[in-house]
Write a protein that holds these residues in place. Structure first.
Motif, PDB file in Angstrom:
ATOM      1  N   THR A 176     -16.344 -71.009 -29.911  1.00 52.50           N
ATOM      2  CA  THR A 176     -17.282 -72.023 -29.430  1.00 52.50           C
ATOM      3  C   THR A 176     -18.495 -72.102 -30.347  1.00 52.50           C
ATOM      4  N   GLY A 177     -18.889 -73.337 -30.669  1.00 54.13           N
ATOM      5  CA  GLY A 177     -20.110 -73.533 -31.446  1.00 54.13           C
ATOM      6  C   GLY A 177     -19.958 -73.428 -32.939  1.00 54.13           C
ATOM      7  N   THR A 298      -8.695 -72.982 -39.263  1.00 54.56           N
ATOM      8  CA  THR A 298      -9.500 -72.068 -38.449  1.00 54.56           C
ATOM      9  C   THR A 298     -10.930 -72.106 -38.974  1.00 54.56           C
ATOM     10  N   VAL A 299     -11.855 -72.501 -38.120  1.00 45.60           N
ATOM     11  CA  VAL A 299     -13.257 -72.592 -38.521  1.00 45.60           C
ATOM     12  C   VAL A 299     -13.885 -71.205 -38.376  1.00 45.60           C
ATOM     13  N   PRO A 300     -14.506 -70.687 -39.444  1.00 48.96           N
ATOM     14  CA  PRO A 300     -15.006 -69.306 -39.402  1.00 48.96           C
ATOM     15  C   PRO A 300     -16.209 -69.153 -38.476  1.00 48.96           C
ATOM     16  N   PRO A 301     -16.317 -68.009 -37.786  1.00 46.05           N
ATOM     17  CA  PRO A 301     -17.513 -67.751 -36.974  1.00 46.05           C
ATOM     18  C   PRO A 301     -18.722 -67.527 -37.879  1.00 46.05           C
ATOM     19  N   LEU A 302     -19.905 -67.753 -37.354  1.00 46.52           N
ATOM     20  CA  LEU A 302     -21.128 -67.658 -38.139  1.00 46.52           C
ATOM     21  C   LEU A 302     -21.326 -66.255 -38.712  1.00 46.52           C
ATOM     22  N   ARG A 303     -20.945 -65.237 -37.977  1.00 39.91           N
ATOM     23  CA  ARG A 303     -21.181 -63.863 -38.436  1.00 39.91           C
ATOM     24  C   ARG A 303     -20.394 -63.528 -39.691  1.00 39.91           C
ATOM     25  N   GLN A 304     -19.393 -64.336 -40.034  1.00 37.57           N
ATOM     26  CA  GLN A 304     -18.604 -64.096 -41.242  1.00 37.57           C
ATOM     27  C   GLN A 304     -19.078 -64.921 -42.429  1.00 37.57           C
ATOM     28  N   ARG A 305     -20.211 -65.609 -42.266  1.00 36.32           N
ATOM     29  CA  ARG A 305     -20.641 -66.540 -43.298  1.00 36.32           C
ATOM     30  C   ARG A 305     -21.807 -66.033 -44.146  1.00 36.32           C
ATOM     31  N   GLY A 306     -22.167 -64.751 -43.996  1.00 32.83           N
ATOM     32  CA  GLY A 306     -23.130 -64.121 -44.886  1.00 32.83           C
ATOM     33  C   GLY A 306     -24.430 -64.881 -45.011  1.00 32.83           C
ATOM     34  N   GLU A 307     -24.858 -65.109 -46.258  1.00 31.47           N
ATOM     35  CA  GLU A 307     -26.160 -65.726 -46.496  1.00 31.47           C
ATOM     36  C   GLU A 307     -26.242 -67.177 -46.037  1.00 31.47           C
ATOM     37  N   ASP A 308     -25.114 -67.783 -45.688  1.00 30.76           N
ATOM     38  CA  ASP A 308     -25.165 -69.128 -45.093  1.00 30.76           C
ATOM     39  C   ASP A 308     -26.067 -69.140 -43.862  1.00 30.76           C
ATOM     40  N   ILE A 309     -26.145 -68.001 -43.170  1.00 26.15           N
ATOM     41  CA  ILE A 309     -26.972 -67.914 -41.959  1.00 26.15           C
ATOM     42  C   ILE A 309     -28.422 -68.217 -42.289  1.00 26.15           C
ATOM     43  N   LEU A 310     -28.926 -67.628 -43.385  1.00 20.39           N
ATOM     44  CA  LEU A 310     -30.317 -67.867 -43.776  1.00 20.39           C
ATOM     45  C   LEU A 310     -30.514 -69.290 -44.271  1.00 20.39           C
ATOM     46  N   THR A 311     -29.538 -69.811 -45.010  1.00 19.32           N
ATOM     47  CA  THR A 311     -29.630 -71.197 -45.494  1.00 19.32           C
ATOM     48  C   THR A 311     -29.692 -72.165 -44.319  1.00 19.32           C
ATOM     49  N   LEU A 312     -28.807 -71.955 -43.349  1.00 21.18           N
ATOM     50  CA  LEU A 312     -28.794 -72.810 -42.165  1.00 21.18           C
ATOM     51  C   LEU A 312     -30.095 -72.701 -41.379  1.00 21.18           C
ATOM     52  N   LEU A 340     -29.121 -61.869 -40.338  1.00 23.39           N
ATOM     53  CA  LEU A 340     -27.820 -61.607 -40.954  1.00 23.39           C
ATOM     54  C   LEU A 340     -26.968 -60.664 -40.123  1.00 23.39           C
ATOM     55  N   GLN A 341     -27.624 -59.745 -39.382  1.00 20.36           N
ATOM     56  CA  GLN A 341     -26.879 -58.749 -38.615  1.00 20.36           C
ATOM     57  C   GLN A 341     -26.545 -59.182 -37.193  1.00 20.36           C
ATOM     58  N   ALA A 342     -27.202 -60.227 -36.703  1.00 24.13           N
ATOM     59  CA  ALA A 342     -26.951 -60.657 -35.320  1.00 24.13           C
ATOM     60  C   ALA A 342     -25.494 -61.078 -35.146  1.00 24.13           C
ATOM     61  N   PRO A 343     -24.902 -60.822 -33.985  1.00 25.90           N
ATOM     62  CA  PRO A 343     -23.478 -61.142 -33.782  1.00 25.90           C
ATOM     63  C   PRO A 343     -23.197 -62.629 -33.581  1.00 25.90           C
ATOM     64  N   TRP A 344     -24.195 -63.413 -33.193  1.00 29.82           N
ATOM     65  CA  TRP A 344     -24.055 -64.860 -33.016  1.00 29.82           C
ATOM     66  C   TRP A 344     -22.826 -65.246 -32.186  1.00 29.82           C
ATOM     67  N   PRO A 345     -22.759 -64.835 -30.944  1.00 24.97           N
ATOM     68  CA  PRO A 345     -21.616 -65.237 -30.116  1.00 24.97           C
ATOM     69  C   PRO A 345     -21.537 -66.742 -29.896  1.00 24.97           C
ATOM     70  N   GLY A 346     -22.700 -67.416 -29.959  1.00 21.17           N
ATOM     71  CA  GLY A 346     -22.707 -68.872 -29.803  1.00 21.17           C
ATOM     72  C   GLY A 346     -22.626 -69.625 -31.109  1.00 21.17           C
ATOM     73  N   ASN A 347     -22.512 -68.874 -32.214  1.00 21.32           N
ATOM     74  CA  ASN A 347     -22.318 -69.438 -33.544  1.00 21.32           C
ATOM     75  C   ASN A 347     -23.406 -70.431 -33.941  1.00 21.32           C
ATOM     76  N   VAL A 348     -23.037 -71.517 -34.637  1.00 21.63           N
ATOM     77  CA  VAL A 348     -24.040 -72.439 -35.170  1.00 21.63           C
ATOM     78  C   VAL A 348     -24.856 -73.072 -34.046  1.00 21.63           C
ATOM     79  N   ARG A 349     -24.220 -73.321 -32.920  1.00 26.59           N
ATOM     80  CA  ARG A 349     -24.944 -73.909 -31.785  1.00 26.59           C
ATOM     81  C   ARG A 349     -26.078 -72.989 -31.337  1.00 26.59           C
ATOM     82  N   GLN A 350     -25.824 -71.685 -31.315  1.00 30.20           N
ATOM     83  CA  GLN A 350     -26.854 -70.715 -30.954  1.00 30.20           C
ATOM     84  C   GLN A 350     -27.947 -70.670 -32.024  1.00 30.20           C
TER      85      GLN A 350
END
Length: 443
Positions: A176-177, A298-312, A340-350
């Protein structure tokens, strides 16, 4: 529309090509004339920004040979053929080869204008779709919601480009998300059906009777066509496909089988199934599953996207800062590591929600990003993902974010960036090259 598209007019008779050019110019087209096919070919490329109008009977390379050459350069280039009286069979053969249409002399100038408008519209659509495909492969502006250059995102973009050009049904899976509906839009946009309808139906929003009417009819007068009919020739996206009951699955399978091959309407199924012990394969009848899962993403979860988290996070916080008329929060090294370490269960939406709340906190001058992550966690401390990351990854991600943010703030003014970051020009250039940052993106 016509003013920005060229019309190449090819005719060995000077008076004819000049009269066509003058008429089309008066109609708003940008014309260029050639007295031979050989001369015209020198200016043709696979992305020629316009169409071709050519006589069939010409000395040297005639119109039929010219048409074949053009189709070898770009099979989607619209070519309108002009034929003399009695050469209609030849014009029909030209249509078989791939001509857009033909006109028999003497022709009505208004008919010429009408055909030129239709041809340029078709050409613009082709070039726009190609530009969209290139921009998506570069991860640039038009698909900027698919932000990121991590290996996981690069694979996703490659999958979208490859499967977008294919014609089979597609199953999109992911947590989800993660942006599965956005991926469905991208698949449609880069494919051959981009000019056709894109219809989305959320299966979980209806009971089976209502969903059956929404998909197959009959629908109420104010609801328009049923989705299968509305999406004919285009793409039908079925969100939460697992919510569809067994009887409706059987009806959908029948509808798919009746379309034949290739399918008249492409179906993109989206699965949000995350119940433990269940899979989309076990929840759907197998024959329907294998039809819809001919191609899978398969759309990857946010936690697997590394530095993309900071860019986003940076892009989102800048957008919200503009919206609320305040400054975006500055991210410390510790906060970057926490993001970067957060698990982001809600992914990009979170992440979107966290970025908005971070901007509002910053406007009030209170709170931290860590407190927001803690609020999203069930624990009394900031939750961390179990997917360990080496220190080098944290350092590089934070360094890239700092340079990116500073370049944006100074609109690409290198001297100002050097001064703020205390970096010599050569070091800054090396780091920008390392992280794929280009000054032109910030000007």
């Amino acid at each position: 529309m016509s003013k920005s598209m060229k019309v190449a007019i090819v005719d060995d008779e000077k008076d004819m090509r000049q009269s066509i050019s003058q008429w089309l110019a008066l109609s708003g087209f940008d014309t260029e004339t050639y007295e031979s096919a050989e001369e015209a070919l020198k200016g043709m490329s696979s992305d020629y920004p316009g169409i071709v109008v050519s006589d069939i009977k010409m000395p040297g390379m005639d119109g039929m040979q010219f048409l074949k050459k053009l189709k070898s350069v770009d099979s989607a280039l619209p070519v309108i053929m002009i034929t003399g009286h009695g050469d209609v069979p030849m014009a029909v053969e030209a249509m078989r080869i791939g001509a857009f249409d033909f006109l028999e002399k003497p022709f009505n100038p208004d008919r010429m204008t009408e055909l030129a408008k239709k041809a340029t519209q078709a050409r613009r659509l082709t070039l726009d779709n190609r530009a969209l495909r290139r921009e998506l492969s570069d991860g640039s502006a038009i698909m900027n919601k698919l932000i990121g250059s991590s290996p996981a995102m690069e694979r996703l973009k490659e999958d979208i480009l490859d499967l977008g050009q294919a014609d089979g049904h597609v199953l999109i899976e992911g947590e989800t998300g993660t942006g599965k509906t956005l991926v469905a839009h991208a698949l449609h946009a880069v494919g051959a059906r981009a000019s056709k309808k894109f219809v989305l139906v959320a299966c979980s929003a209806f009971d089976d009777d209502t969903l059956s009417r929404r998909l197959f009819g009959p629908t109420d007068e104010d609801q328009g066509l049923p989705a299968m009919e509305e999406a004919r020739g285009g793409t039908l996206v079925l969100e939460d496909i697992e919510a569809m009951g067994a009887a409706l699955q059987a009806r959908l399978l029948t509808a798919i089988n009746e379309q034949g091959s290739p399918s008249e309407t492409r179906i993109v199924a989206i699965s949000n199934l995350q119940d433990e012990g269940k899979t989309i394969e076990t929840e759907m009848r197998s024959d329907l599953f294998y039809r819809l899962a001919a191609l899978r993403i398969t759309v990857p979860p946010l936690r697997q996207r590394g530095e993309d988290i900071l860019t986003l996070f940076t892009r989102l916080s800048e957008q919200y800062a503009d919206e609320y008329g305040c400054d975006a929060p500055e991210v410390t090294a510790q906060e970057a590591a926490q993001l970067l370490q957060a698990p982001w269960p809600g992914n990009v939406r979170q992440l979107i929600n966290v970025a908005e709340r971070a901007v509002l906190q910053n406007r009030r001058g209170t709170g931290t990003i860590a407190s927001l992550l803690m609020a999203d966690s069930d624990e009394n401390e900031v939750a961390m993902t179990t997917e360990g990351k080496p220190l080098k990854e944290f350092v590089e991600a934070f360094e890239r974010m700092l340079i990116d943010n500073t370049m944006r703030r100074h609109r690409g003014a290198i001297v100002n960036v050097m001064e703020e970051l205390c970096l010599p020009r050569r070091t800054l250039n090396e780091k920008m090259a390392k992280y794929g940052l280009q000054r032109s993106d910030y000007l």
